[in-house]
Every structure is written in C-alpha cells, then in structure tokens.
Design a protein around this motif. Structure first.
Motif, short mmCIF file in Angstrom:
data_model
loop_
_atom_site.label_atom_id
_atom_site.label_comp_id
_atom_site.label_asym_id
_atom_site.label_seq_id
_atom_site.Cartn_x
_atom_site.Cartn_y
_atom_site.Cartn_z
N GLN A 111 0.81 -1.22 0.00
CA GLN A 111 0.00 0.00 0.00
C GLN A 111 0.85 1.27 0.00
O GLN A 111 0.32 2.37 -0.09
CB GLN A 111 -0.98 0.02 1.18
N ASP A 112 2.17 1.12 0.08
CA ASP A 112 3.08 2.27 0.10
C ASP A 112 3.50 2.66 -1.32
O ASP A 112 3.18 1.97 -2.29
CB ASP A 112 4.32 1.94 0.94
N PHE A 113 4.23 3.78 -1.39
CA PHE A 113 4.69 4.29 -2.67
C PHE A 113 6.19 4.59 -2.59
O PHE A 113 6.64 5.18 -1.62
CB PHE A 113 3.96 5.59 -3.04
N MET A 114 6.91 4.19 -3.61
CA MET A 114 8.32 4.51 -3.72
C MET A 114 8.47 5.48 -4.89
O MET A 114 7.98 5.21 -5.98
CB MET A 114 9.14 3.24 -3.97
N MET A 115 9.12 6.60 -4.62
CA MET A 115 9.35 7.60 -5.66
C MET A 115 10.87 7.75 -5.88
O MET A 115 11.50 8.63 -5.30
CB MET A 115 8.73 8.94 -5.26
N PRO A 116 11.44 6.89 -6.74
CA PRO A 116 12.87 7.00 -7.02
C PRO A 116 13.14 8.05 -8.09
O PRO A 116 12.33 8.25 -9.00
CB PRO A 116 13.22 5.60 -7.54
N ARG A 117 14.27 8.71 -7.96
CA ARG A 117 14.67 9.68 -8.98
C ARG A 117 15.29 8.93 -10.15
O ARG A 117 16.20 8.13 -9.98
CB ARG A 117 15.66 10.69 -8.40
N LYS A 118 14.74 9.18 -11.34
CA LYS A 118 15.23 8.50 -12.55
C LYS A 118 16.71 8.79 -12.79
O LYS A 118 17.17 9.91 -12.56
CB LYS A 118 14.44 8.96 -13.78
N ASN A 119 17.40 7.76 -13.26
CA ASN A 119 18.81 7.86 -13.65
C ASN A 119 19.74 8.19 -12.49
O ASN A 119 20.80 8.79 -12.69
CB ASN A 119 18.99 8.84 -14.80
N TYR A 120 19.34 7.81 -11.29
CA TYR A 120 20.18 7.93 -10.10
C TYR A 120 20.35 6.53 -9.53
O TYR A 120 19.65 5.60 -9.92
CB TYR A 120 19.55 8.90 -9.09
#
Length: 113
Positions: free
Chosen positions: A39-48
């Motif tokens: 139910q959680d969300f992961m917001m990774p920064r692209k190309n990092y």
C-alpha cells in the motif's frame, strides 16, 4: 542506523492502514524501498543509483513505484499520490488493483512558491 530500519520503526509505530510515500535517489534508499509495503509508494529519482538498483529487479519492490526526474515532475507526482490516497480514504475505497490509481485524475491545486 540503516534507513531500512527507520522504515521498520515507522511501520511499527503507525496504524496499518496508513501509507508511506518514500522519495529517494541514492544507493542508501534502496534498502528502505525493500521494506515498503504494497500500500506504500516509492518515488525513485530516474537515472540515479536507487533507480538503477530498482530497475535491475523491480519485482523485489512491493510498493507502487512512481519515478520522477526533476522538481516539476516530483511535485506533480507527489500531489497526484496525495490526492489519490486522500480520495481513496475519504470514500472508503479498497484499492486492490493499480487500475484505479493509474486512471485517477488529481484535482487542480495551486502550490505557493
């Protein structure tokens, strides 16, 4: 202390229905992303580094993944998630598939600069 342990402590201290939105860009954020729930969300920064690690095997991440590349996309994505979660909770909707989340249109909102 490892960031993954911090996530474990947070999960232990909150109501099980609460959701976590985790933003990250470094290698140290990968461990935390592995500890997130469905139910959680992961917001990774692209190309990092965290994005590269997630892309190696995205099936290891239980949380819904919402990448971003710049401040504008970060803001838009984060507001979308907040609106979606608020809408689901306000309407007592059991979001058991990603179709609703991906098709939901956020309400317009102005953010002070």
């Amino acid at each position: 202390m490892c960031k993954g342990r911090v996530i474990e402590r947070i999960k232990a201290s909150i109501d099980g229905n609460k959701r976590i939105i985790y933003l990250g860009d470094g290698k140290g954020d990968y461990c935390s992303s592995l500890n997130l729930r469905e139910q959680d969300f992961m917001m990774p920064r692209k190309n990092y580094p965290v994005w590269d690690l997630i892309c190696n095997d995205p099936s290891l991440i239980k949380a819904k993944i919402h990448p971003w590349s710049d401040g504008e996309e970060l803001q838009r994505t984060l507001l979308h998630l907040i609106h979606t979660v608020s809408y689901l909770e306000d309407n007592n909707i059991d979001e058991s598939n990603d179709l609703f989340i991906s098709s939901f249109r956020p309400l317009p909102i102005s953010v002070p600069h």
